[in-house]
Design a protein around this motif. Structure first.
Motif, PDB file in Angstrom:
ATOM      1  N   GLN A  93       0.846  -1.206   0.234  1.00  0.00           N
ATOM      2  CA  GLN A  93      -0.034   0.170   0.250  1.00  0.00           C
ATOM      3  C   GLN A  93       0.814   1.322   0.170  1.00  0.00           C
ATOM      4  N   VAL A  94       1.974   1.777   1.025  1.00  0.00           N
ATOM      5  CA  VAL A  94       3.302   2.474   0.898  1.00  0.00           C
ATOM      6  C   VAL A  94       3.441   2.115  -0.554  1.00  0.00           C
ATOM      7  N   LYS A  95       3.836   1.149  -1.058  1.00  0.00           N
ATOM      8  CA  LYS A  95       4.505   1.545  -2.754  1.00  0.00           C
ATOM      9  C   LYS A  95       3.428   2.232  -3.503  1.00  0.00           C
ATOM     10  N   TYR A  96       2.510   1.741  -3.444  1.00  0.00           N
ATOM     11  CA  TYR A  96       1.020   2.334  -4.393  1.00  0.00           C
ATOM     12  C   TYR A  96       0.682   3.653  -4.068  1.00  0.00           C
ATOM     13  N   LEU A  97       1.049   4.256  -2.521  1.00  0.00           N
ATOM     14  CA  LEU A  97       0.566   5.683  -2.560  1.00  0.00           C
ATOM     15  C   LEU A  97       1.391   6.450  -3.117  1.00  0.00           C
ATOM     16  N   ASN A  98       2.986   6.034  -2.695  1.00  0.00           N
ATOM     17  CA  ASN A  98       4.368   6.842  -3.222  1.00  0.00           C
ATOM     18  C   ASN A  98       4.002   6.939  -4.579  1.00  0.00           C
ATOM     19  N   ARG A  99       4.147   6.148  -5.106  1.00  0.00           N
ATOM     20  CA  ARG A  99       3.888   6.213  -6.712  1.00  0.00           C
ATOM     21  C   ARG A  99       2.824   7.027  -6.660  1.00  0.00           C
ATOM     22  N   GLN A 100       0.985   7.342  -6.477  1.00  0.00           N
ATOM     23  CA  GLN A 100       0.801   8.256  -6.869  1.00  0.00           C
ATOM     24  C   GLN A 100       1.541   9.958  -6.432  1.00  0.00           C
ATOM     25  N   ILE A 101       2.057  10.004  -5.578  1.00  0.00           N
ATOM     26  CA  ILE A 101       2.475  10.894  -5.291  1.00  0.00           C
ATOM     27  C   ILE A 101       3.747  11.662  -6.163  1.00  0.00           C
ATOM     28  N   ASN A 102       4.084  10.650  -6.347  1.00  0.00           N
ATOM     29  CA  ASN A 102       5.292  11.164  -7.757  1.00  0.00           C
ATOM     30  C   ASN A 102       4.289  11.480  -9.167  1.00  0.00           C
ATOM     31  N   ARG A 103       3.442  10.840  -9.230  1.00  0.00           N
ATOM     32  CA  ARG A 103       2.485  10.870 -10.529  1.00  0.00           C
ATOM     33  C   ARG A 103       1.824  11.975 -10.322  1.00  0.00           C
ATOM     34  N   GLN A 105       3.525  15.158  -8.675  1.00  0.00           N
ATOM     35  CA  GLN A 105       4.018  15.322  -8.962  1.00  0.00           C
ATOM     36  C   GLN A 105       4.911  15.836 -10.532  1.00  0.00           C
ATOM     37  N   VAL A 106       4.699  15.491 -11.305  1.00  0.00           N
ATOM     38  CA  VAL A 106       4.740  15.018 -12.437  1.00  0.00           C
ATOM     39  C   VAL A 106       4.421  16.720 -13.205  1.00  0.00           C
ATOM     40  N   PHE A 107       2.842  16.657 -12.257  1.00  0.00           N
ATOM     41  CA  PHE A 107       2.220  17.527 -13.075  1.00  0.00           C
ATOM     42  C   PHE A 107       2.806  19.116 -12.346  1.00  0.00           C
ATOM     43  N   PHE A 108       3.213  19.336 -11.764  1.00  0.00           N
ATOM     44  CA  PHE A 108       3.893  20.525 -11.641  1.00  0.00           C
ATOM     45  C   PHE A 108       4.830  20.933 -12.078  1.00  0.00           C
ATOM     46  N   ASN A 109       6.586  19.484 -12.903  1.00  0.00           N
ATOM     47  CA  ASN A 109       7.459  19.624 -12.990  1.00  0.00           C
ATOM     48  C   ASN A 109       6.751  20.197 -14.778  1.00  0.00           C
ATOM     49  N   ASP A 110       5.845  19.590 -15.157  1.00  0.00           N
ATOM     50  CA  ASP A 110       4.558  19.583 -15.858  1.00  0.00           C
ATOM     51  C   ASP A 110       4.896  21.287 -16.421  1.00  0.00           C
ATOM     52  N   TYR A 115       3.518  27.177 -12.104  1.00  0.00           N
ATOM     53  CA  TYR A 115       3.499  26.839 -10.640  1.00  0.00           C
ATOM     54  C   TYR A 115       4.404  27.888 -10.383  1.00  0.00           C
ATOM     55  N   HIS A 116       5.369  27.988 -10.101  1.00  0.00           N
ATOM     56  CA  HIS A 116       6.701  29.616  -9.341  1.00  0.00           C
ATOM     57  C   HIS A 116       5.691  30.385  -9.958  1.00  0.00           C
ATOM     58  N   TYR A 117       4.763  31.209 -10.845  1.00  0.00           N
ATOM     59  CA  TYR A 117       4.359  32.826 -11.313  1.00  0.00           C
ATOM     60  C   TYR A 117       3.383  32.172 -10.196  1.00  0.00           C
ATOM     61  N   TYR A 118       2.806  31.578  -9.843  1.00  0.00           N
ATOM     62  CA  TYR A 118       1.403  31.164  -9.130  1.00  0.00           C
ATOM     63  C   TYR A 118       1.822  31.189  -7.556  1.00  0.00           C
ATOM     64  N   GLY A 158      -7.944  26.373 -14.432  1.00  0.00           N
ATOM     65  CA  GLY A 158      -7.620  25.217 -14.616  1.00  0.00           C
ATOM     66  C   GLY A 158      -6.602  24.642 -13.247  1.00  0.00           C
ATOM     67  N   THR A 159      -5.068  25.121 -14.292  1.00  0.00           N
ATOM     68  CA  THR A 159      -4.254  24.785 -13.597  1.00  0.00           C
ATOM     69  C   THR A 159      -4.097  25.523 -12.386  1.00  0.00           C
ATOM     70  N   VAL A 160      -4.776  26.618 -11.497  1.00  0.00           N
ATOM     71  CA  VAL A 160      -4.756  26.843 -10.701  1.00  0.00           C
ATOM     72  C   VAL A 160      -5.570  25.922  -9.446  1.00  0.00           C
ATOM     73  N   ALA A 161      -6.838  25.415 -10.380  1.00  0.00           N
ATOM     74  CA  ALA A 161      -7.534  24.544  -9.308  1.00  0.00           C
ATOM     75  C   ALA A 161      -6.753  23.442  -8.732  1.00  0.00           C
ATOM     76  N   THR A 162      -5.784  22.428 -10.363  1.00  0.00           N
ATOM     77  CA  THR A 162      -5.904  21.544 -10.453  1.00  0.00           C
ATOM     78  C   THR A 162      -4.216  21.585  -9.077  1.00  0.00           C
ATOM     79  N   ILE A 163      -3.423  22.505  -9.405  1.00  0.00           N
ATOM     80  CA  ILE A 163      -2.333  22.910  -8.448  1.00  0.00           C
ATOM     81  C   ILE A 163      -3.205  22.993  -6.492  1.00  0.00           C
TER      82      ILE A 163
END
Length: 279
Positions: A93-103, A105-110, A115-118, A158-163
């Protein structure tokens, strides 16, 4: 436009939902229904009344709409994550949840530039990002393919809402991981493990005014912190029972004259201290 009345009713529904059950999937499904209803009501208000100024429009699409839309994204993602969560050992379960967090985080990188502006509270491009009908009108790919409504959408609301939604999700997932790793359903921070020696000596109404001001300012978890969670923290830190803080907030809103008496006094006393220090 009385957006705040709609939002207060919506927040009251969510507070009741959070306290009525521990069934996370039920909470997510019901939260989605509540949020869609609120968004539709906000849309009708915008279409019917419009905005008095461009600044009012920017504020709505930069703060008000994302505040609600983020809950829709949050609950939809939460339902998807929890419905697929393995029911096996804590390790898996921990492995699964960590994988979701990583996914997430990809949005912030993309979306790093915006993200920095906001995050830094910039305003120079607000007219481009949060006014309807501007170029590059698009919805973030993470907002579940919501249809673009040019009368109720801007380039980046929509981007702000997603953040905001992903901030909430990451906090939730981290808490779930901590529960699994410590083998307790009531994991708390070190602050909560010790009895506070601080006592609130002002009125309950003053503390509630302060809590709502902090939540509204976006200074805690980028404005995504739940009022119930914040109230509980202040109750524990200051050894006080706030009672029905939602009802008290309604009374504060109904005040004649200044609705921010305590905040006004805080500003006055701080400015006075500055003056005395400079003397």
């Amino acid at each position: 436009m009385k957006y705040q009345d709609l939002i207060l009713e919506f927040e009251g529904q969510l507070e009741a939902l959070e306290s009525c059950t521990d069934d996370i999937l039920y909470k997510a499904e019901t939260g989605i229904a509540y949020t869609k209803k609120c968004i539709n009501s906000l849309r009708r208000e915008v279409i019917k009344h419009g905005f008095k100024s461009q600044q009012e429009e920017i504020y709505f699409f930069k703060h008000t709409k994302p505040q609600i839309l983020s809950k829709l994204i949050y609950y939809a993602k939460l339902f998807n994550i929890e419905s697929k969560r393995p029911r096996s050992s804590s390790k898996f379960q921990v492995k699964y949840l960590n994988r979701q967090i990583n996914r997430l985080q990809v949005f912030f990188n993309d979306n790093l530039e915006f993200y920095h502006y906001y995050r830094r509270g910039a305003t120079t491009l607000d007219e481009q990002y949060f006014v309807r009908g501007k170029s590059d009108l698009r919805a973030t790919t993470e907002t579940f393919h919501l249809s673009i409504d040019e009368n109720f959408s801007t380039s980046q609301d929509g981007t702000v809402a997603t953040i905001m939604a992903y901030d909430m999700l990451i906090v939730y997932l981290q808490q779930e991981i901590e529960k699994l790793e410590t083998h307790t359903d009531n994991s708390k921070t070190d602050l909560m493990k010790h009895t506070s020696k601080l006592f609130w000596t002002g009125s309950k109404t003053e503390l509630i005014e302060l809590i709502y001001a902090l939540q509204s300012s976006g200074a805690v978890n980028s404005g995504t912190a739940d009022i119930k969670e914040m109230a509980l923290l202040f109750e524990q830190v200051f050894n006080i029972d706030l009672g029905n803080y939602y009802h008290t907030f309604i009374e504060i809103r109904a005040r004649k004259g200044s609705k921010t008496k305590f905040l006004d006094r805080l500003q006055e006393t701080l400015l006075k201290r500055f003056e005395e220090s400079d003397a």
